[in-house]
Write a protein that holds these residues in place. Structure first.
Motif, PDB file in Angstrom:
ATOM      1  N   LYS A   1      26.744 -51.305   1.806  1.00  0.00           N
ATOM      2  CA  LYS A   1      27.470 -49.842   2.961  1.00  0.00           C
ATOM      3  C   LYS A   1      28.229 -50.265   4.497  1.00  0.00           C
ATOM      4  CE  LYS A   1      23.647 -48.482   5.517  1.00  0.00           C
ATOM      5  NZ  LYS A   1      23.048 -47.538   6.301  1.00  0.00           N
TER       6      LYS A   1
ATOM      7  N   THR B   1      33.374 -48.397  -3.574  1.00  0.00           N
ATOM      8  CA  THR B   1      32.699 -47.777  -3.089  1.00  0.00           C
ATOM      9  C   THR B   1      31.580 -46.218  -3.402  1.00  0.00           C
ATOM     10  OG1 THR B   1      34.988 -46.307  -2.843  1.00  0.00           O
ATOM     11  CG2 THR B   1      34.561 -48.042  -1.480  1.00  0.00           C
TER      12      THR B   1
ATOM     13  N   ALA C   1      28.191 -49.138  -1.865  1.00  0.00           N
ATOM     14  CA  ALA C   1      28.734 -49.396  -2.157  1.00  0.00           C
ATOM     15  C   ALA C   1      28.788 -50.964  -3.312  1.00  0.00           C
ATOM     16  CB  ALA C   1      30.152 -50.545  -1.394  1.00  0.00           C
TER      17      ALA C   1
ATOM     18  N   GLU D   1      30.618 -43.123   6.279  1.00  0.00           N
ATOM     19  CA  GLU D   1      30.260 -44.258   5.790  1.00  0.00           C
ATOM     20  C   GLU D   1      29.685 -43.835   4.999  1.00  0.00           C
ATOM     21  OE1 GLU D   1      26.685 -46.411   7.617  1.00  0.00           O
ATOM     22  OE2 GLU D   1      25.970 -44.562   7.239  1.00  0.00           O
ATOM     23  N   SER D   2      29.515 -45.097   3.277  1.00  0.00           N
ATOM     24  CA  SER D   2      29.144 -45.091   1.749  1.00  0.00           C
ATOM     25  C   SER D   2      28.631 -46.249   1.462  1.00  0.00           C
ATOM     26  CB  SER D   2      30.860 -44.228   1.446  1.00  0.00           C
ATOM     27  OG  SER D   2      31.606 -45.187   0.950  1.00  0.00           O
TER      28      SER D   2
END
Length: 333
Positions: free
Chosen positions: A140, A163, A150, A147-148
């Motif tokens: 993350k 990502t 990855a 926030e994503s």
């Protein structure tokens, strides 16, 4: 290469200071909005609807409008207090096979480089562990204010951070594909596989290029130089009424192998009707030959009769002499 992010990869108790660099770049031709009448540049201004005037960027804030029409304004302090555990940290959560991540989730890619020499060994350790296991690391990260999830994987000996979108952001595919049962014959499947193999021979992905952008650049250059715009033949439209799937596959296979495929798909195997069309010609030739033979016989008979008349001392009628030249037309009598 310009750094887009600075932080640390958290791998258990191991920390790797890294920098992120954008791994891709788009080569779109930049186009602006202009006034069609005089070519003047059209710019978007920040305009306040309530005060009916332009406002400076420093007075711009983020806001949210609720379904009932109410608007709330969020300041930078409000956003700064939001919990972001992954801020400045690439938090490694797990290691999975690459096939467990649907490519639909992939977004933007970044090259991962070390921030200093001390990070070289743990960087190489993580990279080599991923290569040996054949797995990718699920992480993350917070880029800017988002926030994503990855993944960390290896490309050409370099760590790459890709990502992703969140799993619940992938729309379901229900109702898109044909719902009825479609029977595919084994010979059709075999022909399709043969076409796939033929199309894949000597394929080089690096040879692909953007034809549209090249054509757009040519148009712009022509406009700048005041010359005639380049014109290219428009490609033919693909047929949308495929009647015989097997024939369409055969035609595609011939075309892929360099053969000449039919312009439109056929409903059945082609039938050669040329011999039937040429059949009347021999009959006409035979009839003409027969008529010529009959004319020759009649002429010979009349010539013999004339010779006999001359032997007996009787003069041959004058009409007989002229009749020899027109023997063929008089055959009907």
């Amino acid at each position: 290469m310009q750094t887009t992010w600075k932080g640390t990869i958290s791998f258990g108790l191991v920390s790797i200071p890294v920098h992120l660099y954008s791994a891709t770049q788009e080569h779109d031709v930049p186009l602006h909005q202009v006034h069609a009448k005089d070519g003047g540049r059209v710019r978007m201004k920040r305009y306040c609807e309530r005060e009916e005037k332009e406002v400076p960027y420093a007075e711009i804030a983020k806001g949210y409008e609720s379904p009932d029409g109410r608007t709330v304004t969020l300041s930078d302090d409000d956003l700064a207090d939001l919990p972001l555990p992954s801020k400045k940290i690439i938090d490694v959560l797990a290691f999975v096979d690459a096939t467990e991540i649907d490519p639909l989730m992939f977004s933007k890619a970044y090259y991962v480089g070390v921030a200093d020499k001390a990070a070289a060994k743990p960087y190489a350790l993580l990279r080599d562990a991923l290569v040996e296991s054949g797995q990718i690391a699920v992480t993350k990260i917070a880029l800017r204010t988002r926030e994503s999830p990855a993944v960390l994987r290896v490309h050409d000996g370099t760590l790459v951070l890709q990502t992703c979108i969140w799993p619940d952001e992938v729309r379901p595919a229900a109702g898109i594909a044909p719902e009825e049962d479609v029977a595919v014959r084994p010979q059709e499947l075999k022909m399709a596989r043969s076409l796939m193999d033929t199309l894949s021979e000597d394929f080089d992905l690096s040879q692909l290029h953007d034809d549209y952008q090249q054509a757009l650049q040519q148009v712009i250059t022509a406009r700048l130089e005041g010359v005639e715009l380049p014109h290219e033949e428009e490609p033919g439209e693909a047929p949308d009424n495929v009647i015989d799937l097997m024939e369409a596959l055969r035609s595609s296979l011939r075309q892929a192998k360099g053969g000449r495929a039919p312009a439109t798909p056929a409903a059945a195997e082609p039938v050669d009707e040329q011999p039937a069309a040429e059949e009347p010609a021999p009959r006409k030739r035979a009839a003409a030959k027969k008529a010529a033979t009959a004319n020759k016989a009649a002429t010979a008979k009349k010539t013999a009769a004339a010779g006999k008349a001359a032997g007996t001392g009787k003069a041959a009628p004058a009409k007989k002499t002229t009749t020899r030249k027109s023997a063929a037309p008089r055959k009907a009598s």
